[in-house]
Design a protein around this motif. Sequence first.
Motif, PDB file in Angstrom:
ATOM      1  N   LYS A   1       0.827  -1.212   0.000  1.00  0.00           N
ATOM      2  CA  LYS A   1       0.000   0.000   0.000  1.00  0.00           C
ATOM      3  C   LYS A   1       0.858   1.256   0.000  1.00  0.00           C
ATOM      4  O   LYS A   1       0.590   2.199  -0.744  1.00  0.00           O
ATOM      5  CB  LYS A   1      -0.932   0.020   1.216  1.00  0.00           C
ATOM      6  N   VAL A   2       1.887   1.272   0.847  1.00  0.00           N
ATOM      7  CA  VAL A   2       2.754   2.453   0.913  1.00  0.00           C
ATOM      8  C   VAL A   2       3.434   2.654  -0.431  1.00  0.00           C
ATOM      9  O   VAL A   2       3.471   3.772  -0.968  1.00  0.00           O
ATOM     10  CB  VAL A   2       3.789   2.321   2.054  1.00  0.00           C
ATOM     11  N   HIS A   3       3.945   1.578  -1.001  1.00  0.00           N
ATOM     12  CA  HIS A   3       4.623   1.660  -2.293  1.00  0.00           C
ATOM     13  C   HIS A   3       3.720   2.235  -3.380  1.00  0.00           C
ATOM     14  O   HIS A   3       4.118   3.095  -4.156  1.00  0.00           O
ATOM     15  CB  HIS A   3       5.123   0.268  -2.689  1.00  0.00           C
ATOM     16  N   HIS A   4       2.490   1.765  -3.441  1.00  0.00           N
ATOM     17  CA  HIS A   4       1.584   2.190  -4.510  1.00  0.00           C
ATOM     18  C   HIS A   4       0.950   3.559  -4.276  1.00  0.00           C
ATOM     19  O   HIS A   4       0.597   4.242  -5.233  1.00  0.00           O
ATOM     20  CB  HIS A   4       0.499   1.136  -4.734  1.00  0.00           C
ATOM     21  N   GLN A   5       0.804   3.960  -3.022  1.00  0.00           N
ATOM     22  CA  GLN A   5       0.108   5.219  -2.742  1.00  0.00           C
ATOM     23  C   GLN A   5       1.039   6.394  -2.449  1.00  0.00           C
ATOM     24  O   GLN A   5       0.596   7.528  -2.379  1.00  0.00           O
ATOM     25  CB  GLN A   5      -0.846   5.031  -1.561  1.00  0.00           C
ATOM     26  N   SER A   6       2.330   6.125  -2.309  1.00  0.00           N
ATOM     27  CA  SER A   6       3.266   7.179  -1.944  1.00  0.00           C
ATOM     28  C   SER A   6       3.605   8.085  -3.125  1.00  0.00           C
ATOM     29  O   SER A   6       3.732   7.633  -4.261  1.00  0.00           O
ATOM     30  CB  SER A   6       4.557   6.559  -1.405  1.00  0.00           C
ATOM     31  N   ASN A   7       3.776   9.370  -2.802  1.00  0.00           N
ATOM     32  CA  ASN A   7       4.208  10.345  -3.803  1.00  0.00           C
ATOM     33  C   ASN A   7       5.728  10.519  -3.802  1.00  0.00           C
ATOM     34  O   ASN A   7       6.261  11.239  -4.625  1.00  0.00           O
ATOM     35  CB  ASN A   7       3.551  11.701  -3.527  1.00  0.00           C
ATOM     36  N   ILE A   8       6.387   9.851  -2.857  1.00  0.00           N
ATOM     37  CA  ILE A   8       7.844   9.934  -2.768  1.00  0.00           C
ATOM     38  C   ILE A   8       8.437   8.534  -2.935  1.00  0.00           C
ATOM     39  O   ILE A   8       7.703   7.540  -2.948  1.00  0.00           O
ATOM     40  CB  ILE A   8       8.309  10.567  -1.444  1.00  0.00           C
ATOM     41  N   SER A   9       9.737   8.471  -3.033  1.00  0.00           N
ATOM     42  CA  SER A   9      10.416   7.181  -3.231  1.00  0.00           C
ATOM     43  C   SER A   9      10.243   6.273  -2.012  1.00  0.00           C
ATOM     44  O   SER A   9      10.251   6.743  -0.872  1.00  0.00           O
ATOM     45  CB  SER A   9      11.912   7.398  -3.474  1.00  0.00           C
ATOM     46  N   VAL A  10      10.097   4.989  -2.282  1.00  0.00           N
ATOM     47  CA  VAL A  10       9.961   3.980  -1.230  1.00  0.00           C
ATOM     48  C   VAL A  10      10.999   2.900  -1.487  1.00  0.00           C
ATOM     49  O   VAL A  10      11.091   2.367  -2.594  1.00  0.00           O
ATOM     50  CB  VAL A  10       8.546   3.356  -1.203  1.00  0.00           C
TER      51      VAL A  10
END
Length: 173
Positions: free
Chosen positions: A160-169
């Motif tokens: 979820k964090v990977h797909h919804q983040s606007n910054i690099s993960v």
Amino acid sequence: MNLDTFHHIVVAYDGQDESSAALTKGIQLSKQLGTRLTVVHVYQAEHAMNTGGVRPGIPSAPANGYLTDNLQNYPVAPDAARQFDDQPKNDHFDHSDEVSSRIRMKLDENQATGDVEILSGSPADAILSFADEHAADLIIMGNSDSGGLKKLLFGGVSDKVHHQSNISVLIAK
């Protein structure tokens, strides 16, 4: 990707081996790049949110399992709120203190500085909100998501964090 653009790294830590790897990677990158480091731990207080911290009481039943017309001798169920007064209502704080101590020890072992933040709510949402509100440039986390049906239906936190983040993960392994 230019690593000089990173000024604030957020590491998500849940105490699992994978998040320990993420913390190690975050510390290394932070030291190499001279960036600010914040380690976040998210707890879900589902029990406390749903019950107000009070465990439900189970009313007593008569020994024979039948109610009688004469209710004068019927046992009275204990008050659930009074029954558990001696037990802590915020168990998640004790666990968060323990996690926070482990993070601080890891920072000290590596002669690193960083902030530790305890967040509440949905892990993915809390991590994303914190990173956004504090102008983070990079989120580092482990891939310790639960497997099976739960992950299939709801998706994992790192997913979820990977797909919804606007910054690099960065997913550390």
